[in-house]
Design a protein around this motif. Structure first.
Motif, short mmCIF file in Angstrom:
data_model
loop_
_atom_site.label_atom_id
_atom_site.label_comp_id
_atom_site.label_asym_id
_atom_site.label_seq_id
_atom_site.Cartn_x
_atom_site.Cartn_y
_atom_site.Cartn_z
N ALA A 150 14.81 19.52 -4.03
CA ALA A 150 15.82 18.48 -3.08
C ALA A 150 15.26 18.11 -1.94
N SER A 151 14.37 18.75 -1.24
CA SER A 151 13.83 18.40 0.13
C SER A 151 12.72 17.34 -0.31
N SER A 152 12.24 17.22 -1.36
CA SER A 152 10.83 16.29 -1.47
C SER A 152 11.67 15.20 -2.27
N SER A 153 12.95 14.99 -2.58
CA SER A 153 13.43 13.90 -3.43
C SER A 153 12.88 13.67 -4.62
N LEU A 154 12.34 14.81 -5.03
CA LEU A 154 11.76 14.51 -6.43
C LEU A 154 12.67 14.06 -7.72
N GLY A 155 13.86 13.90 -7.57
CA GLY A 155 14.69 13.34 -8.60
C GLY A 155 14.56 11.51 -8.38
N LYS A 156 14.21 11.43 -7.26
CA LYS A 156 14.04 9.61 -7.04
C LYS A 156 12.89 9.21 -7.41
N VAL A 157 11.58 10.42 -7.11
CA VAL A 157 10.25 10.13 -7.60
C VAL A 157 9.99 9.73 -8.70
N VAL A 158 10.50 10.76 -9.64
CA VAL A 158 10.14 10.60 -11.04
C VAL A 158 11.31 10.25 -12.12
N ASN A 159 11.05 9.83 -13.22
CA ASN A 159 12.24 9.56 -14.01
C ASN A 159 12.55 10.52 -15.20
N HIS A 160 11.71 11.46 -15.11
CA HIS A 160 11.79 12.50 -16.32
C HIS A 160 12.50 14.00 -15.37
N ARG A 161 12.70 14.78 -16.13
CA ARG A 161 13.45 16.00 -15.40
C ARG A 161 12.64 17.36 -16.02
N THR A 162 11.42 17.33 -16.15
CA THR A 162 10.40 18.61 -16.42
C THR A 162 9.56 18.73 -15.40
N LEU A 163 9.35 20.21 -15.05
CA LEU A 163 8.50 20.85 -14.11
C LEU A 163 7.59 21.77 -14.96
N ILE A 164 6.36 21.61 -14.60
CA ILE A 164 5.28 22.58 -15.30
C ILE A 164 4.92 23.70 -14.34
N LEU A 165 5.50 24.70 -14.55
CA LEU A 165 5.18 26.03 -13.64
C LEU A 165 4.00 27.06 -14.17
N PRO A 166 3.36 27.72 -13.24
CA PRO A 166 2.36 28.53 -13.80
C PRO A 166 3.04 29.64 -14.62
N GLN A 167 2.53 30.07 -15.64
CA GLN A 167 3.15 31.27 -16.44
C GLN A 167 3.30 32.34 -15.72
N LEU A 168 2.71 32.68 -14.84
CA LEU A 168 2.48 34.02 -13.83
C LEU A 168 3.63 33.83 -12.98
N SER A 169 4.44 32.62 -12.72
CA SER A 169 5.47 32.71 -11.92
C SER A 169 6.84 33.21 -12.47
N GLY A 170 6.80 33.11 -13.70
CA GLY A 170 8.00 33.58 -14.55
C GLY A 170 9.04 34.50 -13.90
N PRO A 171 8.30 35.78 -13.39
CA PRO A 171 9.24 36.88 -12.88
C PRO A 171 9.81 36.44 -11.83
N GLY A 172 9.72 35.36 -11.17
CA GLY A 172 10.40 35.16 -9.88
C GLY A 172 11.30 33.78 -10.19
N VAL A 173 11.51 33.16 -11.42
CA VAL A 173 12.25 31.94 -11.53
C VAL A 173 13.03 32.31 -12.66
N ALA A 174 14.32 31.88 -12.22
CA ALA A 174 15.24 31.82 -13.53
C ALA A 174 15.39 30.45 -13.91
N ALA A 175 14.67 29.98 -15.08
CA ALA A 175 14.69 28.63 -15.43
C ALA A 175 16.03 27.92 -15.82
N PHE A 176 16.75 28.67 -16.41
CA PHE A 176 18.13 28.29 -16.59
C PHE A 176 19.16 28.09 -15.25
N GLU A 177 18.66 28.69 -14.42
CA GLU A 177 19.31 28.59 -12.98
C GLU A 177 18.83 27.08 -12.43
N VAL A 178 17.71 26.84 -12.72
CA VAL A 178 16.77 25.93 -12.09
C VAL A 178 17.42 24.51 -12.81
N LYS A 179 17.80 24.77 -14.08
CA LYS A 179 18.25 23.59 -14.84
C LYS A 179 19.60 23.39 -14.50
#
Length: 381
Positions: A150-179
């Motif tokens: 939100a703070s980076s206005s990413l939704g205005k910068v890119v047309n797609h809605r896909t983020l590539i995260l490091p695999q090792l970040s998985g334990p800290g991120v709930a992907a469904f909640e981000v979506k």
């Protein structure tokens, strides 16, 4: 020899429920973009979401020297980049978005891996902690990611809605909640940043080797300098205290105080080497699963080496002092060995907590008994 953990799950967010670790919020996230006066920024790209700093594709000598410096623990927690959105190359609205930590070593690994490609890099405020550790601590987490989108206005910068995260970040991120809350889909990239080009070329498909976290000898030994330096700082303070205590207990005899201090220096050098160097070097071959157990064998070997060098000088006080260090060397080795639990593929947070419940009390008991023997040696003749 490589240590391998197979099949780190593709969708590691399933490990975490909706109550993801909170390390920020979308209301309080930083609104201003990263500073453009950071050494690795070489320009600005204007986007519908505002100006975005463009980063240099290649690492400089200053970057490499900085990496060496932090490996030795020098200003380790200050080696950071500003959180926010960056541009790599000359990206457009359809180019990929990579997410990483604001620990500069993590950031540099990513920008080096995507050098020559166009893309966006979203840096989270992980308080200067690398991706894997930050995910475990909660600073690379769901709330911080959503807030940074939100703070980076990413939704205005890119047309797609896909983020590539490091695999090792998985334990800290709930992907469904981000979506659900941001509209962005989380795709987990490979374990190693160096595999990102192949991952992109394969259409965001990872091979089994990209999903495998290894812990080879080079990765183990690169952790050694910071551990040795950290232990050495404490050892120097302990040696100063022991020297003053020896001076006082021997009636201000410098000769005796230096003799006692020599034993202490030798024992601490052996103990630190056993726990902070020999243990990670020999990790695959050391028995036991707990790191305190793994550090015990090098510690015992170090104690035997100490005895071989010092021996028994035939006096009761000298014998007691040697026995004290024979006990304290393994204690020091096992304690330092436990520092590697957070950077290995061997254990988990619950496993570390379980080990600490029984290992730390034993280490404290051994340290206390060893210190009692050492002080007693001054009063036995």
């Amino acid at each position: 020899m490589d240590i391998t953990v197979i099949n780190i799950c593709d969708n590691v967010s399933s490990l975490q429920g909706a109550a993801a670790p909170c390390c920020g919020n979308s209301q309080g996230a930083q609104v201003s973009p990263p500073r453009i006066d950071q050494p690795f920024v070489n320009g600005v790209i204007e986007t519908p979401g505002g100006p975005v700093p463009r980063i240099a594709a290649s690492l400089t000598k200053k970057d490499l020297l900085g990496a060496i410096r932090v490996r030795f623990g020098i200003r380790r927690m200050h080696y950071t980049v500003d959180p926010g959105l960056y541009a790599s190359g000359d990206p457009g609205p359809n180019d990929p978005v990579f997410v990483t930590a604001n620990y500069k070593l993590s950031f540099d690994r990513l920008r080096e891996a995507v050098s020559g490609r166009n893309g966006w890099i979203l840096v989270l405020d992980t308080k200067g902690i690398n991706v894997w550790c930050a995910a475990g601590k909660g600073t690379f987490g769901t709330e911080e990611l959503i807030g940074r989108i939100a703070s980076s206005s990413l939704g205005k910068v890119v047309n797609h809605r896909t983020l590539i995260l490091p695999q090792l970040s998985g334990p800290g991120v709930a992907a469904f909640e981000v979506k659900r809350r941001s509209g962005f889909k989380v795709v987990y990239g490979p374990v190693k940043a160096s595999d990102i080009p192949a991952f992109l070329d394969a259409g965001l498909a990872a091979t089994p080797s990209m999903r495998t976290k290894t812990f080879p000898v080079v990765e183990r030994l690169v952790l050694v300098p910071v551990e040795i330096i950290g232990a050495a700082k404490i050892a120097l303070l302990a040696l100063a205290i022991l020297f003053l205590a020896s001076l006082f207990l021997t009636g201000t005899s410098l000769d005796m105080a230096f003799r006692y201090s020599y034993n202490a220096i030798l024992a601490m050098v052996i103990g630190i080497t056993a726990g902070a160097f020999c243990t990670p070097l020999l990790l695959p071959w050391l028995p036991g699963r707990s790191f305190s157990i793994k550090g015990l064998l090098p510690g015992v070997a170090g104690a035997i080496l100490f005895f071989a060098i010092q021996g028994d000088n035939g006096t009761r006080n000298g014998t007691l002092q040697v026995y004290a260090w024979l006990l304290l060397i393994p204690v020091l080795s096992t304690y330092l060995a436990m520092n590697f639990t957070g950077s290995s593929t061997f254990t988990s947070l619950s496993g570390v907590k379980k080990e600490m419940r029984w290992a730390v009390p034993l280490q404290i008991a051994g340290a206390v008994f060893g210190c009692v023997l050492w002080f007693t040696s001054f009063f036995v003749h």
